[in-house]
Motif scaffolding. Sequence first.
Motif, PDB file in Angstrom:
ATOM      1  N   GLU A 166      85.926  60.297  37.234  1.00  0.00           N
ATOM      2  CA  GLU A 166      85.086  59.799  36.144  1.00  0.00           C
ATOM      3  C   GLU A 166      85.372  60.557  34.847  1.00  0.00           C
ATOM      4  O   GLU A 166      85.523  59.959  33.782  1.00  0.00           O
ATOM      5  N   LYS A 167      85.442  61.873  34.936  1.00  0.00           N
ATOM      6  CA  LYS A 167      85.678  62.698  33.745  1.00  0.00           C
ATOM      7  C   LYS A 167      87.069  62.423  33.164  1.00  0.00           C
ATOM      8  O   LYS A 167      87.236  62.347  31.954  1.00  0.00           O
ATOM      9  N   LEU A 168      88.070  62.302  34.036  1.00  0.00           N
ATOM     10  CA  LEU A 168      89.421  61.983  33.561  1.00  0.00           C
ATOM     11  C   LEU A 168      89.459  60.608  32.896  1.00  0.00           C
ATOM     12  O   LEU A 168      90.138  60.417  31.871  1.00  0.00           O
ATOM     13  N   ILE A 171      87.929  60.998  29.438  1.00  0.00           N
ATOM     14  CA  ILE A 171      88.873  61.651  28.539  1.00  0.00           C
ATOM     15  C   ILE A 171      89.954  60.670  28.112  1.00  0.00           C
ATOM     16  O   ILE A 171      90.327  60.606  26.927  1.00  0.00           O
ATOM     17  N   GLU A 172      90.439  59.888  29.026  1.00  0.00           N
ATOM     18  CA  GLU A 172      91.473  58.899  28.709  1.00  0.00           C
ATOM     19  C   GLU A 172      90.972  57.861  27.739  1.00  0.00           C
ATOM     20  O   GLU A 172      91.657  57.494  26.785  1.00  0.00           O
ATOM     21  N   VAL A 173      89.732  57.398  27.952  1.00  0.00           N
ATOM     22  CA  VAL A 173      89.140  56.377  27.049  1.00  0.00           C
ATOM     23  C   VAL A 173      88.927  56.990  25.670  1.00  0.00           C
ATOM     24  O   VAL A 173      89.191  56.340  24.649  1.00  0.00           O
TER      25      VAL A 173
END
Length: 177
Positions: A166-168, A171-173
Amino acid sequence: MVMSACALLDGWSQPLDQSNLQKRLTYSQSDVVATGLIKQLVDNQESLLIGEQADPDGWPLPPVSVVIMYEKQLCGLEKPVRQDLMNRLKTSETLPDRFQTLLLASCAPDFTPAVLARSLKQVRGAREWPISYEAYYDLLDRHQQALVRLENLYGNLKEQMDTTIEKLTEIEVESQP
């Protein structure tokens, strides 16, 4: 050939009735003879009787070594056969059926943890058991507890992995224009 020779020497050249077979399993038998008797029980889908022990005219419990050989023979059945047998027995109220369910569940404890836990509790509480049976139940209980710990560890790791993903993803978004 060895089993048939021993079986003939022991008078086991023809099928035995279940009560005679059960009584013979409570007495000292060679492993070969006991294995043959146990195979006959499993092939006929008959349980290893332990409920008879409440009867004062009954016979002594079979040694735990016989129980373990019986369990090994049950575990050698094909998985669908074991599963079908366990499904038929697991709602039964009789001690022999509950004991049989326990042994069947112990064949694949990672696939039947709830059945193993429930049947272990039911069998253990059904009567007073000799110390050798209690030791066997302790072994199954330790195995069951290890499975619970592994299941909890797996759940925690899965939760951490989901949080990391979820965190990755966040960060990507956020990093996209």
